[in-house]
Design a protein around this motif. Structure first.
Motif, PDB file in Angstrom:
ATOM      1  N   THR A 198       0.856  -1.193   0.000  1.00 55.72           N
ATOM      2  CA  THR A 198       0.000   0.000   0.000  1.00 55.72           C
ATOM      3  C   THR A 198       0.889   1.239   0.000  1.00 55.72           C
ATOM      4  OG1 THR A 198      -1.760  -1.137   1.201  1.00 55.72           O
ATOM      5  CG2 THR A 198      -1.790   1.279   1.212  1.00 55.72           C
ATOM      6  N   VAL A 199       0.693   2.095  -0.987  1.00 58.78           N
ATOM      7  CA  VAL A 199       1.435   3.348  -1.098  1.00 58.78           C
ATOM      8  C   VAL A 199       0.427   4.494  -0.974  1.00 58.78           C
ATOM      9  CG1 VAL A 199       2.983   4.760  -2.475  1.00 58.78           C
ATOM     10  CG2 VAL A 199       3.142   2.276  -2.601  1.00 58.78           C
TER      11      VAL A 199
ATOM     12  N   ILE B 256       4.614  17.098   0.829  1.00 59.50           N
ATOM     13  CA  ILE B 256       4.182  15.935   0.038  1.00 59.50           C
ATOM     14  C   ILE B 256       4.782  14.710   0.716  1.00 59.50           C
ATOM     15  CG2 ILE B 256       4.221  14.823  -2.206  1.00 59.50           C
ATOM     16  CD1 ILE B 256       4.622  17.569  -3.451  1.00 59.50           C
ATOM     17  N   VAL B 257       3.937  13.806   1.185  1.00 60.18           N
ATOM     18  CA  VAL B 257       4.385  12.615   1.904  1.00 60.18           C
ATOM     19  C   VAL B 257       3.980  11.380   1.110  1.00 60.18           C
ATOM     20  CG1 VAL B 257       4.300  11.323   4.057  1.00 60.18           C
ATOM     21  CG2 VAL B 257       4.153  13.824   4.096  1.00 60.18           C
ATOM     22  N   VAL B 258       4.958  10.565   0.756  1.00 56.18           N
ATOM     23  CA  VAL B 258       4.710   9.272   0.086  1.00 56.18           C
ATOM     24  C   VAL B 258       5.170   8.190   1.049  1.00 56.18           C
ATOM     25  CG1 VAL B 258       5.194   7.827  -1.894  1.00 56.18           C
ATOM     26  CG2 VAL B 258       5.017  10.299  -2.185  1.00 56.18           C
ATOM     27  N   GLU B 259       4.229   7.385   1.551  1.00 54.41           N
ATOM     28  CA  GLU B 259       4.517   6.381   2.574  1.00 54.41           C
ATOM     29  C   GLU B 259       4.020   5.018   2.120  1.00 54.41           C
ATOM     30  OE1 GLU B 259       3.736   5.661   7.380  1.00 54.41           O
ATOM     31  OE2 GLU B 259       2.963   7.444   6.351  1.00 54.41           O
ATOM     32  N   ASP B 260       4.859   3.999   2.364  1.00 57.26           N
ATOM     33  CA  ASP B 260       4.457   2.622   2.026  1.00 57.26           C
ATOM     34  C   ASP B 260       4.626   1.744   3.247  1.00 57.26           C
ATOM     35  OD1 ASP B 260       7.120   0.988   1.932  1.00 57.26           O
ATOM     36  OD2 ASP B 260       7.577   2.817   0.810  1.00 57.26           O
ATOM     37  N   ASP B 261       3.959   0.607   3.247  1.00 54.67           N
ATOM     38  CA  ASP B 261       4.034  -0.343   4.362  1.00 54.67           C
ATOM     39  C   ASP B 261       4.866  -1.555   3.993  1.00 54.67           C
ATOM     40  OD1 ASP B 261       2.360  -1.408   2.504  1.00 54.67           O
ATOM     41  OD2 ASP B 261       0.702  -1.832   3.888  1.00 54.67           O
ATOM     42  N   GLY B 262       5.924  -1.317   3.195  1.00 56.37           N
ATOM     43  CA  GLY B 262       6.752  -2.411   2.704  1.00 56.37           C
ATOM     44  C   GLY B 262       7.832  -2.832   3.670  1.00 56.37           C
ATOM     45  N   LYS B 263       8.884  -3.415   3.127  1.00 55.45           N
ATOM     46  CA  LYS B 263       9.925  -4.020   3.945  1.00 55.45           C
ATOM     47  C   LYS B 263      10.842  -2.992   4.610  1.00 55.45           C
ATOM     48  CE  LYS B 263      13.166  -4.551   0.072  1.00 55.45           C
ATOM     49  NZ  LYS B 263      14.004  -5.492  -0.683  1.00 55.45           N
ATOM     50  N   GLY B 264      10.839  -1.751   4.167  1.00 57.51           N
ATOM     51  CA  GLY B 264      11.652  -0.710   4.779  1.00 57.51           C
ATOM     52  C   GLY B 264      13.083  -0.731   4.272  1.00 57.51           C
ATOM     53  N   ILE B 265      13.853   0.186   4.805  1.00 59.62           N
ATOM     54  CA  ILE B 265      15.239   0.369   4.377  1.00 59.62           C
ATOM     55  C   ILE B 265      16.129   0.311   5.617  1.00 59.62           C
ATOM     56  CG2 ILE B 265      16.858   1.878   3.162  1.00 59.62           C
ATOM     57  CD1 ILE B 265      14.488   3.190   1.806  1.00 59.62           C
TER      58      ILE B 265
ATOM     59  N   ARG C 291       8.422  -2.383   8.552  1.00 59.75           N
ATOM     60  CA  ARG C 291       7.200  -1.652   8.882  1.00 59.75           C
ATOM     61  C   ARG C 291       6.820  -0.613   7.832  1.00 59.75           C
ATOM     62  NH1 ARG C 291       6.539   0.579  14.685  1.00 59.75           N
ATOM     63  NH2 ARG C 291       4.449   0.764  13.782  1.00 59.75           N
ATOM     64  N   PHE C 292       7.712   0.335   7.529  1.00 62.11           N
ATOM     65  CA  PHE C 292       7.296   1.412   6.619  1.00 62.11           C
ATOM     66  C   PHE C 292       8.524   2.129   6.089  1.00 62.11           C
ATOM     67  CE2 PHE C 292       7.979   3.614  10.570  1.00 62.11           C
ATOM     68  CZ  PHE C 292       8.513   4.835  10.188  1.00 62.11           C
ATOM     69  N   THR C 293       8.283   2.913   5.037  1.00 57.77           N
ATOM     70  CA  THR C 293       9.227   3.896   4.519  1.00 57.77           C
ATOM     71  C   THR C 293       8.421   5.151   4.188  1.00 57.77           C
ATOM     72  OG1 THR C 293      10.712   2.234   3.595  1.00 57.77           O
ATOM     73  CG2 THR C 293      10.904   4.466   2.733  1.00 57.77           C
ATOM     74  N   ARG C 294       8.892   6.302   4.679  1.00 60.65           N
ATOM     75  CA  ARG C 294       8.163   7.558   4.482  1.00 60.65           C
ATOM     76  C   ARG C 294       9.122   8.607   3.913  1.00 60.65           C
ATOM     77  NH1 ARG C 294       7.203   8.818   9.444  1.00 60.65           N
ATOM     78  NH2 ARG C 294       5.351   7.512   9.635  1.00 60.65           N
ATOM     79  N   VAL C 295       8.746   9.164   2.766  1.00 60.87           N
ATOM     80  CA  VAL C 295       9.521  10.228   2.139  1.00 60.87           C
ATOM     81  C   VAL C 295       8.689  11.508   2.191  1.00 60.87           C
ATOM     82  CG1 VAL C 295      10.686  11.035   0.065  1.00 60.87           C
ATOM     83  CG2 VAL C 295      10.701   8.608   0.625  1.00 60.87           C
ATOM     84  N   THR C 296       9.226  12.552   2.821  1.00 57.10           N
ATOM     85  CA  THR C 296       8.524  13.833   2.951  1.00 57.10           C
ATOM     86  C   THR C 296       9.247  14.882   2.120  1.00 57.10           C
ATOM     87  OG1 THR C 296       7.859  13.268   5.202  1.00 57.10           O
ATOM     88  CG2 THR C 296       7.678  15.582   4.550  1.00 57.10           C
ATOM     89  N   VAL C 297       8.467  15.564   1.268  1.00 57.21           N
ATOM     90  CA  VAL C 297       9.005  16.644   0.443  1.00 57.21           C
ATOM     91  C   VAL C 297       8.579  17.970   1.081  1.00 57.21           C
ATOM     92  CG1 VAL C 297       9.122  17.654  -1.848  1.00 57.21           C
ATOM     93  CG2 VAL C 297       8.781  15.191  -1.594  1.00 57.21           C
TER      94      VAL C 297
END
Length: 608
Positions: free
Chosen positions: A513-514, A527-536, A585-591
């Motif tokens: 889910t993105v 602008i926040v793009v967040e996913d519930d993937g494997k993370g970094i 858990r997640f990865t979140r990129v904020t612009v």
């Protein structure tokens, strides 16, 4: 005027300009400096005297008011004493012995109260029938009540509305000139303590001016103080004026300035030396009298003459010195300029011979060195210009080739879309249409910003292409809290979304889910793009914005780094990307973008 000066200087040589101008400016500056310093010294001296003397007079007048208040309380205590009340009410019914005994009691009380006050010379009780008896005789022993018409004295010093008055003895008539005339009367009504509306007599005190005002130890030897009453008449001064006319002029000047509200003023011709002076006045509380302090201007600015004489001597010395310095400075400018001019004239006829290097380090030597370098590179400049022209033509040709390749791909995609439509392959048609719109945007748009709505449309086209690659293993959501016409940088959402797919999915991910959110906060567009993937992993997160030379050469690992650099260069170092991640858990990129056009959480519209 300006044109005439310009013509005058242009018709003069550089030597004459520098020499005369520098000398004139130097002398003029010295004279102006001398005048400014003299005026500043005078103004500061007068201001300091005014401020210092105003504080002194304030303190001095407060002391007078406080002393009168203390003396008034003592007189009230004597007036309300039962013996005083008794003798004033029953004076004619008393026997001689009773009068004597009562007066002795009152005198003892008065001496006890006043023996420490040296400015009180005599105190007299007066009945309503103007019978007088002295209850205190001070150290001066120079007051004689029998020389005064008591009835007239009370009439002159009292009105029906006053209970206490001060009267200058010099303004009262007397039957004899003996005794101290340099004092004033303090007279107070005595009221019946049982009937406050009944006046039973008076108490009169004679005060010595010199002792009371105490000028001798309270003022600068050069300052002269004067006490004026409410009618602006001279009450006391230890400094007599030069004449009756001077006194009248002085009093009239002081009265006019006080009525105008001035606390300081200039007066002239009233002192013994007849010179102008600076005056400062202050109102004495309770009495409505005025104390005026005067300082001759010659005393205030006396050192100015010495200062001016020293300044003139320095100006002459500096003029001689400046003459020598001006000639040297003029030569140091004129000679190098003539050398440079000779070189330029040789260049005009095609002679590129360089001038001898200067052994000095000033700006003109640097100009000479730069001129030599320019002459040395002049021939090479023509060759370099020709090479640059050829290189520019080659770059233009390469640009034309680069433009032809995307157009060829666009034409090819349009052909594939046509064939897919004929064959009924809708998925291929949609795929190619999305790719075609993405390429069309790259070809036709050269602006830095685009509306949010357009960027979301391109993101949907890119997501459509990625669905075929990842077999619908991701879900894209939106949370928009700003208008869709808000301008954001182009090509920001797509690379971040691509990063989410690359770092958030692996072969075990069933559905990613993105979520893309756009909102305004703290004066920014975020602008926040967040996913519930494997993370970094943390070590990978630190290296996300750093690319090795090999990666840069191959065009890899530059997506987020490129976006961050573009934003910081365009908007400033406080803006750009912020990446947060937690493995599993997640990865979140904020612009972070500057707020230009947005609405808050309640829907209120703002423009920045």
């Amino acid at each position: 005027m300006r044109e005439k000066l310009y013509t005058y200087f242009r018709n003069k040589g550089i030597y004459a300009r520098v020499y005369r101008t520098y000398l004139a400016v130097a002398i003029f500056t010295l004279l102006i400096l001398a005048i400014v310093l003299s005026v500043t010294y005078s103004v500061n001296t007068i201001r300091n005297f005014r401020m210092r003397e105003a504080d002194s007079l304030n303190y001095y007048s407060d002391n007078i008011a406080n002393e009168l208040y203390r003396f008034d309380n003592i007189i009230i205590a004597i007036s309300q004493n039962p013996y005083t009340q008794d003798i004033l009410q029953n004076y004619f019914s008393m026997s001689e012995y009773e009068r004597y005994a009562t007066i002795e009691e009152i005198t003892e009380l008065t001496v006890e109260q006043l023996h420490m006050i040296d400015y009180v010379t005599d105190v007299v009780l007066i009945t309503n029938n103007h019978e007088c008896f002295q209850i205190y005789r001070g150290p001066h022993d120079d007051f004689y009540p029998e020389f005064f018409n008591i009835r007239e004295l009370l009439q002159q010093s009292f009105s029906s509305q006053t209970n206490t008055t001060l009267a200058d003895i010099s303004s009262l008539t007397t039957q004899n000139t003996a005794g101290n005339r340099n004092g004033f009367f303090y007279v107070k009504r005595i009221i019946d303590s049982q009937n406050t509306s009944s006046n039973i007599g008076y108490i009169l005190a004679y005060l010595d001016k010199q002792t009371f005002f105490g000028f001798a130890d309270e003022t600068d030897i050069n300052a002269r103080r004067y006490i004026l009453n409410a009618d602006f008449q001279m009450v006391y001064t230890p400094f007599p004026l030069s004449s009756q006319a001077s006194e009248q002029h002085f009093l009239a000047r002081v009265e006019r300035k006080i009525r105008e509200g001035a606390s300081n003023f200039f007066v002239s011709g009233h002192l013994r030396d007849g010179l102008p002076a600076m005056g400062v006045c202050w109102r004495i509380p309770t009495l409505n009298w005025f104390v005026v302090s005067v300082m001759p201007l010659s005393t205030l600015v006396g050192p100015l003459a010495i200062f001016m004489a020293i300044t003139l001597v320095l100006v002459v010395i500096l003029w001689i010195l400046q003459t020598y310095i001006s000639r040297s400075i003029a030569d140091s400018v004129d000679i190098p300029i003539k050398k440079i001019l000779a070189v330029l004239r040789r260049v005009e006829i095609g002679d590129f011979t360089q001038a001898d290097p200067e052994p000095y380090k000033d700006e003109l030597a640097e100009v000479q060195e730069s001129l030599n370098s320019a002459i040395h590179l002049l021939d090479q400049l023509f060759i370099k210009t020709q090479e640059n022209e050829r290189e520019r033509y080659q770059l233009q040709l390469q640009a034309l080739h680069a433009q032809m390749n995307p157009h060829f791909l666009m034409n090819a995609l349009n052909s594939v879309i046509l064939l897919a439509g004929l064959q009924g392959a809708d998925n291929i048609k949609y795929f190619c249409k999305a790719l075609s719109r993405l390429m069309q945007d790259l070809l036709e748009t050269d602006s830095f910003e685009a509306p949010l709505e357009k960027e979301l449309t391109l993101l949907e086209d890119y997501a459509l292409i990625m669905r075929y690659r990842y077999f619908d293993r991701f879900h894209l959501e939106y949370d928009l809290r700003v208008p869709v016409d808000t301008l954001i940088p182009r090509s920001v959402l797509q690379p971040i979304f691509e990063n989410a797919l690359q770092h958030g999915m692996d072969e075990k991910t069933a559905l990613l889910t993105v979520k893309a959110s756009v909102y305004a906060k703290d004066g920014e567009i975020r602008i926040v793009v967040e996913d519930d993937g494997k993370g970094i992993a943390p070590e990978q997160l630190d290296a996300l914005f750093v690319a090795t030379p090999e990666e840069l050469k191959k065009g890899k690992s530059i997506g987020l780094r490129n976006i961050d650099q573009r934003l910081r260069l365009s908007y400033g170092p406080t803006y750009g990307l912020q990446v947060e991640s937690e493995v599993g858990r997640f990865t979140r990129v904020t612009v972070h973008l500057p707020d230009g056009h947005w609405t808050d959480d309640l829907g209120n519209r703002y423009t920045g």
